[in-house]
Structure formats: C-alpha cells, structure tokens
Scaffold this active site. Structure first.
Site, PDB file in Angstrom:
ATOM      1  CG  ASN A  31      10.146  -9.640  20.096  1.00 35.04           C
ATOM      2  OD1 ASN A  31      11.321  -9.996  20.129  1.00 35.04           O
ATOM      3  ND2 ASN A  31       9.794  -8.383  19.789  1.00 35.04           N
TER       4      ASN A  31
ATOM      5  CB  SER B 236      17.471 -12.713  27.615  1.00 32.99           C
ATOM      6  OG  SER B 236      18.810 -12.240  27.627  1.00 32.99           O
TER       7      SER B 236
ATOM      8  CE1 TYR C  65      15.721  -7.637  28.924  1.00 35.10           C
ATOM      9  CE2 TYR C  65      17.599  -9.027  29.438  1.00 35.10           C
ATOM     10  CZ  TYR C  65      16.665  -8.553  28.523  1.00 35.10           C
ATOM     11  OH  TYR C  65      16.677  -9.011  27.225  1.00 35.10           O
TER      12      TYR C  65
ATOM     13  CE  LYS D  92      13.816 -10.614  28.263  1.00 32.68           C
ATOM     14  NZ  LYS D  92      12.770 -10.717  27.215  1.00 32.68           N
TER      15      LYS D  92
ATOM     16  CB  THR E   3      18.557  -4.348  17.135  1.00 34.50           C
ATOM     17  OG1 THR E   3      18.811  -3.440  18.204  1.00 34.50           O
ATOM     18  CG2 THR E   3      18.335  -5.735  17.700  1.00 34.50           C
TER      19      THR E   3
HETATM   20  N1  LIG Z   1      18.678  -7.018  21.502  1.00 35.86           N
HETATM   21  C1  LIG Z   1      19.286  -7.933  22.264  1.00 35.86           C
HETATM   22  O1  LIG Z   1      20.522  -8.000  22.355  1.00 35.86           O
HETATM   23  C2  LIG Z   1      18.461  -8.944  23.012  1.00 35.86           C
HETATM   24  C3  LIG Z   1      19.101 -10.033  23.599  1.00 35.86           C
HETATM   25  C4  LIG Z   1      18.358 -10.991  24.275  1.00 35.86           C
HETATM   26  C5  LIG Z   1      16.978 -10.841  24.345  1.00 35.86           C
HETATM   27  N2  LIG Z   1      16.379  -9.773  23.776  1.00 35.86           N
HETATM   28  C6  LIG Z   1      14.925  -9.682  23.885  1.00 35.86           C
HETATM   29  O2  LIG Z   1      14.359  -9.676  22.584  1.00 35.86           O
HETATM   30  C7  LIG Z   1      13.164  -8.924  22.580  1.00 35.86           C
HETATM   31  C8  LIG Z   1      13.226  -7.832  21.518  1.00 35.86           C
HETATM   32  O3  LIG Z   1      14.373  -7.048  21.750  1.00 35.86           O
HETATM   33  P1  LIG Z   1      14.823  -5.864  20.756  1.00 35.86           P
HETATM   34  O4  LIG Z   1      16.257  -5.598  21.044  1.00 35.86           O
HETATM   35  O5  LIG Z   1      14.380  -6.160  19.371  1.00 35.86           O
HETATM   36  O6  LIG Z   1      13.967  -4.646  21.377  1.00 35.86           O
HETATM   37  P2  LIG Z   1      13.578  -3.209  20.762  1.00 35.86           P
HETATM   38  O7  LIG Z   1      13.607  -2.265  21.902  1.00 35.86           O
HETATM   39  O8  LIG Z   1      14.409  -2.926  19.542  1.00 35.86           O
HETATM   40  O9  LIG Z   1      12.057  -3.429  20.291  1.00 35.86           O
HETATM   41  C9  LIG Z   1      11.072  -3.761  21.206  1.00 35.86           C
HETATM   42  C10 LIG Z   1       9.693  -3.512  20.610  1.00 35.86           C
HETATM   43  O10 LIG Z   1       8.743  -3.854  21.632  1.00 35.86           O
HETATM   44  C11 LIG Z   1       7.800  -2.804  21.756  1.00 35.86           C
HETATM   45  N3  LIG Z   1       7.305  -2.774  23.138  1.00 35.86           N
HETATM   46  C12 LIG Z   1       7.975  -2.405  24.259  1.00 35.86           C
HETATM   47  N4  LIG Z   1       7.185  -2.495  25.335  1.00 35.86           N
HETATM   48  C13 LIG Z   1       5.980  -2.933  24.889  1.00 35.86           C
HETATM   49  C14 LIG Z   1       4.744  -3.229  25.524  1.00 35.86           C
HETATM   50  N5  LIG Z   1       4.575  -3.043  26.840  1.00 35.86           N
HETATM   51  N6  LIG Z   1       3.721  -3.691  24.766  1.00 35.86           N
HETATM   52  C15 LIG Z   1       3.863  -3.847  23.427  1.00 35.86           C
HETATM   53  N7  LIG Z   1       5.011  -3.569  22.784  1.00 35.86           N
HETATM   54  C16 LIG Z   1       6.046  -3.122  23.495  1.00 35.86           C
HETATM   55  C17 LIG Z   1       8.550  -1.544  21.373  1.00 35.86           C
HETATM   56  O11 LIG Z   1       7.644  -0.512  20.973  1.00 35.86           O
HETATM   57  C18 LIG Z   1       9.436  -2.051  20.231  1.00 35.86           C
HETATM   58  O12 LIG Z   1       8.757  -1.975  19.002  1.00 35.86           O
HETATM   59  C19 LIG Z   1      13.007  -8.386  24.008  1.00 35.86           C
HETATM   60  O13 LIG Z   1      12.183  -9.249  24.758  1.00 35.86           O
HETATM   61  C20 LIG Z   1      14.417  -8.427  24.543  1.00 35.86           C
HETATM   62  O14 LIG Z   1      14.463  -8.510  25.946  1.00 35.86           O
HETATM   63  C21 LIG Z   1      17.083  -8.818  23.106  1.00 35.86           C
END
Ligand SMILES: NC(=O)c1ccc[n+]([C@@H]2O[C@H](COP(=O)([O-])OP(=O)(O)OC[C@H]3O[C@@H](n4cnc5c(N)ncnc54)[C@H](O)[C@@H]3O)[C@@H](O)[C@H]2O)c1
Length: 259
Positions: A96, A148, A163, A167, A198
C-alpha cells in the site's frame, strides 16, 4: 466451508506497507477485525507504533512494527525476515505504501521521477519478490497491490506523470506475477481506488474549490470515497473467499473510470 468462514482471517499473518495512516491503516483495521495478525511496515515509526497499539487494543490481534523504506532492497528483506521471526509464515502482503509528486512532464526533476517510481513501483516489486519467495515455499499466499485509477486513466487537471506511470506499472506487475505464481498457489490482485478522502486530504475536500469540483463532476457518484470503503475488497482478496481470483484489477472509484 460457508462464506462467513471463508472470510475469516484468524491465524493469518499479514504485512501492510504504509499501514500507519490513511488507506493502509483502514485496510489493516479490517484485516485485524477479521482476525489477522499484522506487521505494519512504514517509514514513519511513530505513526506505525500508534496504529499497531490501537489495532492490538481494538481487535486483540498481534501487531508488530517494522520501520522500513520499501524502496530499499535491504529493508524489504528485513520486513520479510522479521515477519517470519514473529509469525513463522506470511499469508497476505498488502503493498500500500505510495507517494505522489505533481509536476508537468517537461519540467519534472529526474530525482522526483525516480523517487515516485522507486516507492510506488520498485517498492512493490521488491516486497513482492521477497514475500513471494516465502509464499512459493508455503505453496500459498495472497498479494494485494494498491494501484490507482491513475494507472488506468490520466487525471486532470493536475500533472502527475510519474505517479500515473508507476500505477500503470503496478497493474502490469500484478498481472505478470499472478501469471507466474498461479502454479505455486500465490494469488496477486490489485485495487485501483479513485479519489479518496483521508485524514490528510479531508480539509482539502471540505474546503472544496475548483479542483475538487472538477474531480467530483467527473465522478458519477459525485463524491470522494472514504477509507472504510476499501475494507470489503481488502478482506475479500486476503481471504479464501477469493480463491479463484488472481491477476484482477478492482476499480473502487465511484464510477470514475466508467465515464
Ligand atoms: N488517497 C487517495 O485518494 C488514493 C487514491 C488512489 C490510490 N491511492 C494509493 O493508496 C495508497 C495509500 O494512500 P494514502 O492516501 O493512504 O497515503 P498516505 O500518504 O496517507 O499514507 C501513506 C503511508 O505510506 C508510508 N510510506 C510512504 N513512503 C514509504 C516507503 N518508501 N516505505 C514505507 N512506507 C512508506 C507513509 O509513511 C504513510 O504512513 C498509496 O499507494 C496511494 O498511491 C490513494
């Protein structure tokens, strides 16, 4: 076995990368609620410790933290080794962790491109390779990659070339690993979320503005998702309920990719 039993994750050991906050935290909670023990592998030790303590308290599962950067091969190896030391097996890997950097393609610094590809794509490969070796030995396992809708469509109006490409790469990696590892009993699937609200983006969505209006006007359901709305698919893919599901892409995006 009935469906209620198939959805249970009691006795499972699951690794959630980036599980300290946001979508990863919500999916980790769902897996814990269904009984799975957890390893939260995250860059942010403080947030990960907090999440692990809450999950132990709320669901009575074991939750272990490994501070790690998934884009470093030695960290991916350590996450796998520590999980095996703690639980003796790995049933589920939820890849994730992810980051985004916005820039026009013609202006993007190469280091920014590399940072995004390293975490979002190379990190998923490294973790999957380490854990996949163990799952192949076990003859069983489920890997869930968070891609995504950006791997399927190009977002607008913001520019995020690295990005989107990362993905799209995760989607291809998912299908490729699914095909290679199906004979070993290892399933690999991906969840492709749309715009999700979030803790980090909540304020942004509540304030609205032209960008949010544009995004919502392009979403048939007309609203962002909330992290809880990924819980059902995460439990399904982790569990025996999805025993014939592999190489699949699940769009959870309020219909965005349907238009
Ligand atoms: N939020 C959205 O709208 C959305 C939409 C589609 C996909 N996503 C994907 O879902 C996933 C989570 O997104 P989110 O919004 O919860 O992100 P977020 O930024 O709220 O949380 C991400 C977490 O990943 C950790 N992290 C970042 N880089 C890291 C690394 N190199 N190694 C280990 N941990 C690491 C961070 O410390 C954090 O705890 C991501 O892959 C994101 O691309 C998010």
């Amino acid at each position: 076995m009935g469906i209620m039993e198939k959805l249970q994750l009691r006795g499972y050991a699951t690794i959630v990368t980036g599980g300290a906050v946001g979508l990863g935290r919500a999916m980790a909670a769902a897996l814990a609620e269904m009984g799975s023990d957890l390893v939260i592998a995250d860059l942010n030790r403080g947030n990960a410790d907090k999440a692990a303590a809450e999950l132990r308290e709320q669901y009575g599962v074991r939750a272990h933290v490994v501070e790690a950067d998934v884009s470093k091969p030695e960290d991916a190896e350590r996450v796998c080794a520590e999980t095996l030391r703690e639980f003796g097996k790995i049933d589920v890997l939820l890849n994730n962790a992810g980051i985004v950097k916005n820039a026009k393609a013609e202006e993007m610094a190469y280091q920014d491109w590399l940072d995004v590809i390293n975490v979002n794509l190379n990190g998923v490969f490294l973790m999957s390779q380490q854990v996949g070796r163990q799952m192949i030995r076990q003859g069983k396992g489920s890997i869930i990659n968070i891609s995504s809708m950006s791997g399927i469509i190009v977002n607008t109006p913001q520019n995020q070339v690295a990005y989107n490409v990362s993905k799209a790469g995760v989607i291809s990696l998912t299908k490729t690993l699914a095909a290679e590892w199906a004979p070993h009993g290892v399933r690999v699937n991906t969840i492709a979320p749309g715009y999700m609200k979030t803790e980090l983006t909540d304020k942004f969505f509540r304030e609205g503005g032209a960008l949010i209006e544009r995004w919502m006007s392009m979403t048939p359901m007309g609203r962002p998702g909330v992290p809880d709305e990924l819980q059902g698919i995460a439990v399904y893919l982790a569990s025996e309920a999805s025993s014939f599901t592999t190489g699949a892409v699940f769009s959870i995006d309020g219909g965005y990719t349907a238009w």
